[in-house]
Design a protein around this motif. Structure first.
Motif, short mmCIF file in Angstrom:
data_model
loop_
_atom_site.label_atom_id
_atom_site.label_comp_id
_atom_site.label_asym_id
_atom_site.label_seq_id
_atom_site.Cartn_x
_atom_site.Cartn_y
_atom_site.Cartn_z
N UNK A 192 1.10 -5.34 -4.49
CA UNK A 192 0.42 -6.09 -5.56
C UNK A 192 -0.91 -6.64 -5.07
N UNK A 193 -0.94 -7.24 -3.91
CA UNK A 193 -2.19 -7.85 -3.43
C UNK A 193 -3.28 -6.79 -3.24
N UNK A 194 -2.89 -5.63 -2.71
CA UNK A 194 -3.87 -4.55 -2.53
C UNK A 194 -4.41 -4.10 -3.88
N UNK A 195 -3.51 -3.92 -4.85
CA UNK A 195 -3.95 -3.49 -6.17
C UNK A 195 -4.77 -4.55 -6.89
N UNK A 196 -4.41 -5.82 -6.69
CA UNK A 196 -5.15 -6.90 -7.34
C UNK A 196 -6.59 -6.97 -6.81
N UNK A 197 -6.75 -6.77 -5.51
CA UNK A 197 -8.11 -6.75 -4.94
C UNK A 197 -8.93 -5.62 -5.57
N UNK A 198 -8.29 -4.46 -5.70
CA UNK A 198 -8.98 -3.30 -6.29
C UNK A 198 -9.37 -3.58 -7.74
N UNK A 199 -8.57 -4.42 -8.42
CA UNK A 199 -8.85 -4.75 -9.82
C UNK A 199 -9.86 -5.88 -9.95
N UNK A 200 -10.32 -6.41 -8.83
CA UNK A 200 -11.34 -7.45 -8.86
C UNK A 200 -10.82 -8.87 -8.75
N UNK B 257 8.71 -1.30 -7.89
CA UNK B 257 7.29 -0.93 -7.98
C UNK B 257 6.82 -0.77 -9.42
N UNK B 258 7.74 -0.50 -10.35
CA UNK B 258 7.35 -0.48 -11.76
C UNK B 258 6.89 -1.88 -12.21
N UNK B 259 7.54 -2.91 -11.69
CA UNK B 259 7.13 -4.27 -12.01
C UNK B 259 5.73 -4.56 -11.47
N UNK B 260 5.48 -4.09 -10.25
CA UNK B 260 4.15 -4.27 -9.67
C UNK B 260 3.11 -3.57 -10.53
N UNK B 261 3.41 -2.34 -10.94
CA UNK B 261 2.47 -1.58 -11.76
C UNK B 261 2.19 -2.27 -13.08
N UNK B 262 3.23 -2.86 -13.69
CA UNK B 262 3.04 -3.56 -14.97
C UNK B 262 2.10 -4.75 -14.80
#
Length: 361
Positions: free
Chosen positions: A290-298, A349-354
């Motif tokens: 989640x943290x990696x994806x959140x950084x990528x999302x700004x 990981x589906x929860x993370x993706x959501x």
């Protein structure tokens, strides 16, 4: 028990993504069934007060087994605030207590009250290097006790308890740890840390109803109960007599709220079926993703130091994010511009993706 099997015990997860366990988890079937059985018996006049009364002492043994500690060192309380206040009331009125300036108030206000006794209180302000470093920097030769939360939901930082323990040992101070936001997911490393006092309220990651908490300490002979009652006495009597406190931590037991402890017993039985290492690895992996994806999302991560299963990020448009979370049925905590998510063994990981989709849209 696998994550999939564990997830199957939470009906609420069939139609929503639950990332708000730092506030409270959804009810697990074994826990809610135990409560519903008790409520039905109460409604139908089958209440057995003596059986309900045994629920709390039974959790003393279950909790001790879960942690690997001696049952004599476990007190049954109603909250972390009560645990901290009990210890605070039993400390000598000298020396210095070190606490984090941004500590959760249940592990802050009881210590602040010691100022009236002449005790010096140092509130360590969290700096850019994180909470662990600020706590360590505040410890000196006058320190008699350090009170710290293993994890705080304000930023998800995981305090390095081994380093804090080493620092308290170096000056002869004691260590009070609130593990409410970690126990049930993160291994407490009790064998190496050996806190003088460990307090846990079970209504978060241990899946208990609110009102079941434990204080673990080998220093129970020094403690004075805040609310001495028939539960504190060694003879088990109800009327008359004079106070003869139990020789173990049970001297600090408070009169139990029956339903809380009935649910706690079922929750501990469920949690004891999980492999601690597998739970920690699973939850930390989800949080890292989640943290990696959140950084990528700004989004901007909040906090420094060692991360945990709780992740907090700053977002640019909280109102829009709140609408997206609601429409996606994602249960998370959003306060101001901070989004907080927490990952238990039932998450995937589906929860993370959501959650990331809501951030990225």
């Amino acid at each position: 028990m696998t994550p999939v099997q564990f997830r199957g015990l939470f009906p609420a997860l069939a139609d929503r993504v639950w990332l708000d366990t730092p506030a409270s988890p959804p009810g697990a079937v074994p826990v809610t069934q135990a409560l519903m059985t008790a409520l039905t018996d109460w409604r139908d006049g089958r209440l057995d007060a003596s059986e309900w009364e045994r629920a709390a002492p039974a959790t003393r043994l279950a909790f001790a087994r879960y942690l690997g500690v001696a049952p004599r060192d476990v007190a049954l309380l109603g909250s972390v605030a009560e645990a901290a206040a009990t210890v605070a009331a039993s400390l000598p009125a000298t020396g210095t207590v070190v606490i984090g300036d941004d500590e959760f108030r249940s592990n802050l206000f009881p210590w602040l009250g010691l100022r009236a006794t002449g005790c010096r209180i140092v509130r360590a302000r969290t700096g850019p290097a994180g909470r662990t470093e600020s706590i360590l920097a505040a410890i000196d030769a006058t320190t008699t006790l350090v009170a710290v939360s293993h994890v705080l939901s304000i930023d998800g930082e995981r305090v390095d308890l081994n380093r804090v323990r080493a620092a308290t040992h170096a000056v002869g101070a004691r260590l009070f740890v609130d593990a409410t936001q970690s126990l049930g997911v993160l291994r407490p490393e009790l064998a190496s840390v050996r806190p003088d006092y460990l307090a846990v309220h079970g209504y978060k990651w241990l899946l208990c109803p609110r009102g079941a908490a434990w204080l673990v300490t080998p220093h129970h002979d020094e403690l004075r109960p805040l609310q001495p009652s028939w539960k504190s006495a060694v003879d088990g009597g109800y009327f008359g007599g004079s106070p003869q406190l139990a020789s173990n931590a049970a001297r600090c037991d408070t009169s139990p709220a029956w339903l809380s402890w009935i649910g706690a017993g079922a929750a501990l039985e469920l949690m004891s079926r999980l492999l601690e290492a597998a739970v920690e690895e699973h939850c930390l992996d989800l949080s890292r993703t989640f943290r990696d994806g959140a950084r990528h999302a700004g989004a901007v991560p909040v906090g420094a130091g060692q991360p945990s299963h709780i992740a907090v990020v700053r977002v640019s448009d909280p109102d829009a994010l709140r609408r997206r979370l609601r429409s996606s049925r994602v249960q998370a905590y959003l306060a101001g511009d901070r989004l907080r998510v927490g990952f238990h063994y039932f998450n995937n990981h589906d929860d993370v993706s959501a959650a990331l989709r809501a951030l990225s849209t």
